[in-house]
Design an enzyme around this catalytic site. Structure first.
Site, PDB file in Angstrom:
ATOM      1  N   THR A 201      47.364  23.536  14.671  1.00  0.00           N
ATOM      2  CA  THR A 201      48.155  23.586  13.440  1.00  0.00           C
ATOM      3  C   THR A 201      49.596  23.834  13.822  1.00  0.00           C
ATOM      4  OG1 THR A 201      46.402  24.471  12.066  1.00  0.00           O
ATOM      5  CG2 THR A 201      48.643  25.058  11.433  1.00  0.00           C
ATOM      6  N   ARG A 229      37.159  23.100   1.470  1.00  0.00           N
ATOM      7  CA  ARG A 229      37.740  24.344   1.996  1.00  0.00           C
ATOM      8  C   ARG A 229      39.236  24.143   2.283  1.00  0.00           C
ATOM      9  NH1 ARG A 229      40.719  25.873   6.823  1.00  0.00           N
ATOM     10  NH2 ARG A 229      40.324  28.062   7.206  1.00  0.00           N
ATOM     11  N   VAL A 230      40.020  25.111   1.875  1.00  0.00           N
ATOM     12  CA  VAL A 230      41.455  25.077   2.145  1.00  0.00           C
ATOM     13  C   VAL A 230      41.815  26.370   2.879  1.00  0.00           C
ATOM     14  CG1 VAL A 230      43.743  25.170   1.063  1.00  0.00           C
ATOM     15  CG2 VAL A 230      42.008  23.594   0.177  1.00  0.00           C
ATOM     16  N   GLY A 231      42.610  26.243   3.915  1.00  0.00           N
ATOM     17  CA  GLY A 231      42.996  27.425   4.690  1.00  0.00           C
ATOM     18  C   GLY A 231      44.310  28.013   4.225  1.00  0.00           C
ATOM     19  N   ASP A 232      44.939  28.731   5.119  1.00  0.00           N
ATOM     20  CA  ASP A 232      46.208  29.403   4.794  1.00  0.00           C
ATOM     21  C   ASP A 232      47.404  28.467   4.846  1.00  0.00           C
ATOM     22  OD1 ASP A 232      45.669  29.169   7.601  1.00  0.00           O
ATOM     23  OD2 ASP A 232      47.409  30.437   7.981  1.00  0.00           O
ATOM     24  N   THR A 252      49.101  30.779  12.337  1.00  0.00           N
ATOM     25  CA  THR A 252      48.096  29.828  12.794  1.00  0.00           C
ATOM     26  C   THR A 252      46.818  30.601  13.102  1.00  0.00           C
ATOM     27  OG1 THR A 252      47.610  28.098  14.433  1.00  0.00           O
ATOM     28  CG2 THR A 252      48.897  29.966  15.199  1.00  0.00           C
ATOM     29  N   GLY A 253      45.706  29.899  13.130  1.00  0.00           N
ATOM     30  CA  GLY A 253      44.437  30.565  13.408  1.00  0.00           C
ATOM     31  C   GLY A 253      43.536  30.599  12.195  1.00  0.00           C
ATOM     32  N   GLY A 255      42.390  30.876   8.966  1.00  0.00           N
ATOM     33  CA  GLY A 255      43.153  30.946   7.727  1.00  0.00           C
ATOM     34  C   GLY A 255      42.674  31.979   6.729  1.00  0.00           C
TER      35      GLY A 255
HETATM   36  C1  SD4 Z   1      43.336  26.916   8.867  1.00  0.00           C
HETATM   37  N1  SD4 Z   1      45.163  28.102   9.883  1.00  0.00           N
HETATM   38  O1  SD4 Z   1      43.036  25.899   8.253  1.00  0.00           O
HETATM   39  C2  SD4 Z   1      44.464  26.853   9.877  1.00  0.00           C
HETATM   40  C3  SD4 Z   1      43.889  26.445  11.184  1.00  0.00           C
HETATM   41  C4  SD4 Z   1      44.757  26.658  12.389  1.00  0.00           C
HETATM   42  O2  SD4 Z   1      45.158  26.384  14.595  1.00  0.00           O
HETATM   43  O3  SD4 Z   1      45.801  27.249  12.352  1.00  0.00           O
HETATM   44  N2  SD4 Z   1      44.391  26.203  13.534  1.00  0.00           N
HETATM   45  O4  SD4 Z   1      42.737  27.980   8.717  1.00  0.00           O
END
Ligand code: SD4
Length: 341
Positions: A201, A229-232, A252-253, A255
């Site tokens: 990301t 599904r939706v992340g951050d 990142t990471g 979410g």
């Molecule tokens: C998510 N934060 O969809 C994103 C994924 C991500 O490195 O950052 N991946 O949760």
């Protein structure tokens, strides 16, 4: 001195002490323009693109949009743009947002078959009274604004990854995966065979020559996520936040964890209290650990921040998060973020 002035003075001296006590590695003086991106590999390439705008004294908002489009257009990227990993149903769904120095923002989520979601997010910001558009509505909006409907197909690497995933999952939800409303699918960064990372990301934050801040964040999200599904990443305050008086932050990471603590907003608020960008990121990671003490070994969260003075920093939950910094003094410096675990 009246009561209000005394309180204000105490508040300011508290913030000053916090800055002195906690200020960590960062640039010594204002170094703008400056641009930072998550994940060095793709971040440095994206920074270089953003730099073309910044060095011409262009606006940070234009720079970050141009910068992250490099990742969106990279068909080999596992986690950004239409080449990214699909959801459980084999469809790539994109999340993206942008925010400028006037606190204007736009975002799209669960968007399919549109190549540059960051441009659609910008159109939401500039052409609608709204902030967030999702799914088929966002796609319809994009088509009405001249974006092209791309072919419904996976990149070779995404097809391969999906085929492998299907073998193990047999296309069934993993037991308890949604327990408590939380998807604890491991997101520890891992080097892939093609030398890329399974996390990609891109979150980019920048300050332009005029001293204005902006940011952008774009992703195909967690690979093999539940449909819808939706992340951050498209959530203003979670994956990205900009306050031109204070600073900008991106995440990142995993979410879900970032959303739970309004991560990027939290980082900016810690900077407002006087913490250095690095310490503000660390404190946001600590908040995540406090709120979700379990599973922290199995996932990654990384924050990146830039303050109004041009100081920057990042912090991660686990080892492995790095970022790229570009300014007149720093030619895409690679920084391995400190980490708590
Ligand atoms: C998510 N934060 O969809 C994103 C994924 C991500 O490195 O950052 N991946 O949760």
């Amino acid at each position: 001195m009246n009561r209000r002035e005394v309180i204000k003075m105490l508040g300011l001296s508290g913030a000053f002490m916090a800055t002195r006590k906690l200020s960590l590695a960062s640039v010594a003086s204002k170094d703008n323009p400056i641009v930072l991106s998550t994940w060095y590999g793709q971040g440095s390439v994206a920074n270089s693109k953003a730099w073309e705008t910044l060095e011409q004294k262009g606006a940070a908002v234009d720079a970050v949009e141009q910068g992250v489009m490099i990742s969106e257009n990279d068909w080999g990227n596992c986690c950004v743009g239409l080449g990214g990993n699909p959801d459980r149903d084999g469809k790539v769904t994109l999340d993206s947002c942008i925010m400028n120095h006037k606190s204007e923002c736009g975002s799209v989520a669960f968007l399919e078959r549109i190549k540059n979601p960051i441009q659609v997010a910008r159109a939401v910001m500039e052409k609608t009274p709204h902030v967030l558009m999702v799914g088929t509505g966002a796609q319809q909006f994009a088509l009405e604004h001249g974006f092209k409907l791309e072919e419904d197909k996976l990149s070779n690497h995404a097809q391969e990854a999906y085929t492998n995933w299907l073998k193990k999952s047999e296309y069934k939800p993993i037991m308890n995966i949604e327990k408590g409303g939380v998807i604890h699918q491991p997101m520890v960064p891992k080097k892939l065979e093609n030398g890329k990372w399974n996390h990609d990301t891109i979150g980019m934050i920048a300050m332009d020559a005029q001293g204005n801040l902006s940011g952008a964040c774009t992703t195909s999200g967690m690979g093999f996520k539940m449909r819808g599904r939706v992340g951050d990443s498209p959530i203003i305050g979670a994956g990205l936040y900009v306050d031109n008086e204070v600073g900008a932050a991106t995440a990142t990471g995993q979410g879900e964890e970032v959303i739970r603590v309004s991560g990027s907003f939290l980082v900016v608020e810690f900077m407002r209290q006087g913490y250095s960008p690095e310490m503000a990121c660390r404190k946001a990671v600590e908040r995540i650990i406090k709120k979700t003490p379990n599973n922290i070994n199995e996932m990654q969260v990384g924050f990146l921040a830039l303050n109004k003075k041009g100081e920057y920093g990042g912090y991660a939950l686990n080892k492995g998060f790095d970022f790229a910094v570009k300014s007149n003094r720093l030619d895409n410096k690679k920084v391995d973020a400190k980490h708590i675990k």
